[in-house]
Design an enzyme around this catalytic site. Sequence first.
Site, mmCIF file in Angstrom:
data_model
loop_
_atom_site.group_PDB
_atom_site.id
_atom_site.type_symbol
_atom_site.label_atom_id
_atom_site.label_comp_id
_atom_site.label_asym_id
_atom_site.label_seq_id
_atom_site.Cartn_x
_atom_site.Cartn_y
_atom_site.Cartn_z
ATOM 1 N N CYS A 70 120.598 1.520 -37.489
ATOM 2 C CA CYS A 70 120.541 2.801 -38.195
ATOM 3 C C CYS A 70 119.520 3.673 -37.467
ATOM 4 C CB CYS A 70 120.102 2.542 -39.637
ATOM 5 S SG CYS A 70 119.812 4.028 -40.600
ATOM 6 N N CYS A 206 124.060 8.440 -34.822
ATOM 7 C CA CYS A 206 124.138 7.879 -36.181
ATOM 8 C C CYS A 206 125.243 6.840 -36.088
ATOM 9 C CB CYS A 206 124.503 8.961 -37.197
ATOM 10 S SG CYS A 206 124.973 8.269 -38.815
HETATM 11 N N1 DGL Z 1 124.022 4.962 -39.977
HETATM 12 C C1 DGL Z 1 122.794 5.601 -40.158
HETATM 13 C C2 DGL Z 1 122.195 6.197 -38.897
HETATM 14 O O1 DGL Z 1 122.443 5.658 -37.838
HETATM 15 C C3 DGL Z 1 122.444 6.194 -41.459
HETATM 16 C C4 DGL Z 1 123.219 7.356 -41.932
HETATM 17 C C5 DGL Z 1 122.765 7.758 -43.296
HETATM 18 O O2 DGL Z 1 122.578 6.858 -44.125
HETATM 19 O O3 DGL Z 1 122.588 8.956 -43.529
HETATM 20 O O4 DGL Z 1 121.457 7.140 -38.941
#
Ligand code: DGL
Length: 283
Positions: A70, A206
Site C-alpha cells: 500500500c 496505488c
Molecule cells: N492500495 C493503497 C495504496 O497503494 C490504498 C488505497 C486506499 O486505501 O486509498 O495506496
Amino acid sequence: MAIGVFDSGVGGLTVHRELVRRFPERDFVYLADQAHAPYGGRGGEEIVELTRAGCERLFDAGASVVVLACNTASAIALRRLQQTWLPGERERRGRPVNVLGIIVPTIEAATGLPWEYEADRSGEKIEALEITGVFCTAATAISRVYEIEIDKRRQDLAVFCEPCPGLAGLIELGAPPKELEVVIGDHVDALRRRIGRHPDTAILGCTHYEIVAPVFARLLPEGTPVIHQPTAVADALERYFARHPDYDLGASGRRDFLTTGKPGPQSEMVSQFWGAPLSFAQA
Ligand code: DGL
C-alpha cells in the site's frame, strides 16, 4: 511463520500475487483492512494507527516480515512505525520481525538507481528532462514522497503527481468498467493538461490501480512505459531475504486471506484479475 502482506483492501493482491510467484515455497498471510478502506482520504495519524494495528494482526497470525502493499501506508506510516513501534515489538515478541514498504523499491525501479545512491550535484548539467507521472491517492500526493525522493537521486527526472481521490474506493467496490474508464480518463487528461503534454513514463502509485492497469495503458499514449510495482517489490524482497536469512518464512504452503471487513467472496473484478474466485476470512 509467514510473509505478511498488508493493504487497506484488495489492491495489495497485485503485489501478493507476484510475491507468491517469486517465493512459492513460502507461507503467506494477506490482510485487507476493508473495515477502514480506503485510506487515501484519511488523516496521517489515523493511517499510522490503522497500519500499526494491521501489522500487529499479521504478526499475531505468524508473519515475521510484513510487506506494506500500500503506497499510502508506506508513505505516511512506515518510517514512524520503524522508528517508534517496531523496536518494542521485536522485544515483546522475542523473535525477528520487520515491516517493509513499497515506495523504496518503486523509486529504485523508476530511477534505475539503488536507494543508497547519493547524487553528486557539483557541476551537474541537465541535458534532457524526462517526466514521470504518478497516479496516487490524495494522502500519497500530499506526502510528496515521490517528488522528494526521486529529485534526491535524479534531477533529470521530473515528477508530476496526479491525486485520484475516489478511484481506489471504486476499485474496492468493483465498479463497472465504463465508470472506471471515465474516471481514469479524466485523471490522465488532467495530468496531461498540467504538464502540457503526456508524461514519458508513469507510475501507478496505488496498488489498487494495478488491478485496472490495462485501462491506464489504453488511455495513456500507446507504449508509455509503466513501472510495475509488484515486480519492483518482489525484486527488492529477493535481495532483502538474501541479506537476512534469519527470518523464518515458513514452508507449509499456507495461503491465508483475511479481512477486517465483511468476510466472503470478493468482487467480480477481483476474481477476473485473480483468475479465480477469491474469498476472504474474518481477521
Ligand atoms: N492500495 C493503497 C495504496 O497503494 C490504498 C488505497 C486506499 O486505501 O486509498 O495506496
